[in-house]
Design a protein around this motif. Structure first.
Motif, PDB file in Angstrom:
ATOM      1  N   ILE A 174       0.835  -1.206   0.000  1.00 58.06           N
ATOM      2  CA  ILE A 174       0.000   0.000   0.000  1.00 58.06           C
ATOM      3  C   ILE A 174       0.871   1.257   0.000  1.00 58.06           C
ATOM      4  O   ILE A 174       0.601   2.224  -0.727  1.00 58.06           O
ATOM      5  CB  ILE A 174      -0.944  -0.010   1.212  1.00 58.06           C
ATOM      6  N   SER A 175       1.925   1.264   0.804  1.00 55.82           N
ATOM      7  CA  SER A 175       2.808   2.434   0.840  1.00 55.82           C
ATOM      8  C   SER A 175       3.488   2.644  -0.504  1.00 55.82           C
ATOM      9  O   SER A 175       3.607   3.788  -0.985  1.00 55.82           O
ATOM     10  CB  SER A 175       3.849   2.267   1.947  1.00 55.82           C
ATOM     11  N   ALA A 176       3.928   1.554  -1.158  1.00 49.98           N
ATOM     12  CA  ALA A 176       4.538   1.683  -2.480  1.00 49.98           C
ATOM     13  C   ALA A 176       3.539   2.193  -3.503  1.00 49.98           C
ATOM     14  O   ALA A 176       3.875   3.005  -4.373  1.00 49.98           O
ATOM     15  CB  ALA A 176       5.107   0.337  -2.921  1.00 49.98           C
ATOM     16  N   ALA A 177       2.288   1.732  -3.397  1.00 48.82           N
ATOM     17  CA  ALA A 177       1.253   2.189  -4.326  1.00 48.82           C
ATOM     18  C   ALA A 177       0.965   3.675  -4.133  1.00 48.82           C
ATOM     19  O   ALA A 177       0.741   4.409  -5.111  1.00 48.82           O
ATOM     20  CB  ALA A 177      -0.017   1.367  -4.132  1.00 48.82           C
ATOM     21  N   VAL A 178       0.968   4.139  -2.878  1.00 52.20           N
ATOM     22  CA  VAL A 178       0.726   5.558  -2.615  1.00 52.20           C
ATOM     23  C   VAL A 178       1.841   6.412  -3.207  1.00 52.20           C
ATOM     24  O   VAL A 178       1.591   7.454  -3.836  1.00 52.20           O
ATOM     25  CB  VAL A 178       0.604   5.799  -1.092  1.00 52.20           C
ATOM     26  N   VAL A 179       3.088   5.983  -3.034  1.00 48.67           N
ATOM     27  CA  VAL A 179       4.223   6.733  -3.576  1.00 48.67           C
ATOM     28  C   VAL A 179       4.173   6.731  -5.103  1.00 48.67           C
ATOM     29  O   VAL A 179       4.410   7.758  -5.757  1.00 48.67           O
ATOM     30  CB  VAL A 179       5.543   6.134  -3.071  1.00 48.67           C
ATOM     31  N   PHE A 180       3.857   5.572  -5.685  1.00 48.56           N
ATOM     32  CA  PHE A 180       3.762   5.489  -7.144  1.00 48.56           C
ATOM     33  C   PHE A 180       2.658   6.408  -7.667  1.00 48.56           C
ATOM     34  O   PHE A 180       2.825   7.096  -8.673  1.00 48.56           O
ATOM     35  CB  PHE A 180       3.490   4.041  -7.560  1.00 48.56           C
ATOM     36  N   ALA A 181       1.518   6.413  -6.968  1.00 50.66           N
ATOM     37  CA  ALA A 181       0.412   7.280  -7.376  1.00 50.66           C
ATOM     38  C   ALA A 181       0.813   8.748  -7.292  1.00 50.66           C
ATOM     39  O   ALA A 181       0.412   9.559  -8.142  1.00 50.66           O
ATOM     40  CB  ALA A 181      -0.814   7.013  -6.502  1.00 50.66           C
ATOM     41  N   GLY A 182       1.606   9.107  -6.282  1.00 45.27           N
ATOM     42  CA  GLY A 182       2.076  10.484  -6.168  1.00 45.27           C
ATOM     43  C   GLY A 182       2.958  10.888  -7.338  1.00 45.27           C
ATOM     44  O   GLY A 182       2.800  11.975  -7.910  1.00 45.27           O
ATOM     45  N   ASN A 183       3.876  10.003  -7.728  1.00 47.35           N
ATOM     46  CA  ASN A 183       4.746  10.309  -8.866  1.00 47.35           C
ATOM     47  C   ASN A 183       3.958  10.377 -10.167  1.00 47.35           C
ATOM     48  O   ASN A 183       4.227  11.216 -11.034  1.00 47.35           O
ATOM     49  CB  ASN A 183       5.840   9.245  -8.977  1.00 47.35           C
ATOM     50  N   LEU A 184       2.972   9.484 -10.318  1.00 43.02           N
ATOM     51  CA  LEU A 184       2.150   9.509 -11.526  1.00 43.02           C
ATOM     52  C   LEU A 184       1.325  10.794 -11.584  1.00 43.02           C
ATOM     53  O   LEU A 184       1.184  11.412 -12.654  1.00 43.02           O
ATOM     54  CB  LEU A 184       1.234   8.285 -11.541  1.00 43.02           C
ATOM     55  N   ALA A 185       0.780  11.203 -10.443  1.00 41.94           N
ATOM     56  CA  ALA A 185       0.012  12.449 -10.401  1.00 41.94           C
ATOM     57  C   ALA A 185       0.894  13.640 -10.761  1.00 41.94           C
ATOM     58  O   ALA A 185       0.443  14.582 -11.434  1.00 41.94           O
ATOM     59  CB  ALA A 185      -0.597  12.635  -9.019  1.00 41.94           C
ATOM     60  N   ALA A 186       2.153  13.613 -10.317  1.00 42.40           N
ATOM     61  CA  ALA A 186       3.069  14.703 -10.663  1.00 42.40           C
ATOM     62  C   ALA A 186       3.267  14.785 -12.166  1.00 42.40           C
ATOM     63  O   ALA A 186       3.259  15.879 -12.753  1.00 42.40           O
ATOM     64  CB  ALA A 186       4.403  14.495  -9.954  1.00 42.40           C
ATOM     65  N   ASN A 187       3.444  13.636 -12.831  1.00 44.25           N
ATOM     66  CA  ASN A 187       3.625  13.633 -14.277  1.00 44.25           C
ATOM     67  C   ASN A 187       2.404  14.217 -14.993  1.00 44.25           C
ATOM     68  O   ASN A 187       2.531  14.953 -15.972  1.00 44.25           O
ATOM     69  CB  ASN A 187       3.867  12.202 -14.772  1.00 44.25           C
ATOM     70  N   LEU A 188       1.215  13.883 -14.498  1.00 38.84           N
ATOM     71  CA  LEU A 188      -0.006  14.393 -15.127  1.00 38.84           C
ATOM     72  C   LEU A 188      -0.180  15.892 -14.875  1.00 38.84           C
ATOM     73  O   LEU A 188      -0.631  16.630 -15.759  1.00 38.84           O
ATOM     74  CB  LEU A 188      -1.218  13.622 -14.607  1.00 38.84           C
ATOM     75  N   ILE A 189       0.184  16.342 -13.672  1.00 43.16           N
ATOM     76  CA  ILE A 189       0.053  17.768 -13.355  1.00 43.16           C
ATOM     77  C   ILE A 189       1.065  18.588 -14.151  1.00 43.16           C
ATOM     78  O   ILE A 189       0.792  19.735 -14.519  1.00 43.16           O
ATOM     79  CB  ILE A 189       0.223  17.988 -11.841  1.00 43.16           C
TER      80      ILE A 189
END
Length: 339
Positions: free
Chosen positions: A297-312
């Motif tokens: 879950i922690s890895a998924a949260v970090v991955f989601a944060g990096n993916l959101a940064a790319n989209l933003i």
């Protein structure tokens, strides 16, 4: 865009596999005996050999790590995350009961640290060399070198013990029924842990934003804006903030992992029932199923944060959209985080 989506999915699957393998390997190398940690030394000594063997077989003690991992992975693919040894309950139930507290704590701290750090960095740059700039830099340097748990203990002693403004811990008042807990009660118990976590996260963002803002203020176009009669604050608001947005976004989303790691220590200090506290309990008890689930879950949260940064990035600067050009490399921004 199709390549970007497929690549993101492939990286996510690879990350989940790597995290789960490393977690199982580390737990297998741990000297902790799950039987002794969860049953207790006295109970284990008085237990019969047959009962001890049955319990060891049920918990998988003595089973080769590879066999345990494959069995766990097969169950995970079928939606079965296993049973927590420490809490004697399904892993999903344990996570469901605690994930909300942790995610709320991290979200509040993440937003507060980002907004406050960005504002302090810009203000320090606009007042370079003055008292405000020196105060911001001193604050950031002290906080950047302070362990999270020490800051938490200090906040607890000052604001809970000495001043009595906040409760000593937990997420709800002790002895109060869940149905009677109000939003104000939950917010009061959340305030101090979230404040502690956000104060530590402000330092990196403020210092980095200050450095980037000084670069912007030294540029030719900023000096031209000043020559047109704009004040430094007005020129920064009109022309500078957009140039500071991408580095700030990069650093802010890079802080997701640090916020998650800091929440483990904060939850322990404030006895806040979240995933961080459950991870510590699982690690001390050799509860590999719960520990692996929290790690995923922690890895998924970090991955989601990096993916959101790319989209933003694409929303802020269309040239950086995955379908139109190369993505911004965070390393090119000179971003560094505390280890």
């Amino acid at each position: 865009m199709t390549r970007f989506v497929l690549g993101s999915i492939a990286r996510f699957v690879a990350l989940m596999v790597a995290v789960s393998v490393v977690t199982f390997a580390l737990v297998s190398l741990s000297p902790i005996d799950p039987l002794q940690a969860n049953v207790g030394q006295a109970a284990l000594v008085s237990m019969s050999d047959e009962k001890r063997a049955a319990l060891a077989e049920r918990w998988g003690v003595g089973t080769p790590p590879l066999e345990r991992y494959l069995s766990w992975a097969a169950g995970l693919l079928q939606g079965d995350w296993g049973t927590s040894l420490r809490y004697n309950a399904p892993v999903l139930d344990v996570i469901a009961a605690r994930a909300g507290n942790s995610l709320l704590l991290m979200a509040v701290a993440w937003v507060a640290s980002g907004v406050l750090g960005f504002a302090l960095g810009v203000l320090a740059a606009l007042h370079r060399g003055r008292a405000l700039d020196r105060a911001v830099r001193a604050y950031c340097l002290v906080l950047a070198s302070s362990p999270t748990f020490w800051v938490g203990l200090l906040m607890l002693v000052v604001f809970s013990v000495a001043l009595g403004w906040f409760p000593l811990g937990f997420s709800v008042p002790v002895g109060k029924a869940a149905a009677d807990v109000t939003l104000a009660d939950a917010a009061r118990h959340l305030a101090l842990p979230a404040l502690t976590l956000s104060l530590v996260g402000v330092a990196n963002i403020a210092l980095h934003t200050r450095a980037k803002a000084l670069d912007v203020m030294g540029s030719e176009w900023f000096r031209f804006a000043r020559a047109r009669g704009l004040s430094p604050a007005r020129a920064m608001a009109r022309h500078g903030l957009r140039n500071l947005a991408l580095p700030a976004i990069t650093l802010q989303f890079a802080q997701v992992a640090e916020i998650f790691g800091g929440s483990v220590l904060v939850e322990e200090v404030f006895s806040y029932p979240g995933l961080g506290q459950a991870a510590v309990t699982a690690g001390l008890g050799g509860d590999v199923a719960l520990l692996a689930a929290i790690a995923l879950i922690s890895a998924a949260v970090v991955f989601a944060g990096n993916l959101a940064a790319n989209l933003i990035y694409g929303a802020v600067d269309p040239r950086l959209r995955p379908s139109r050009g190369p993505r911004r490399d965070p390393a090119a921004e000179g971003v560094t985080t505390r280890g």
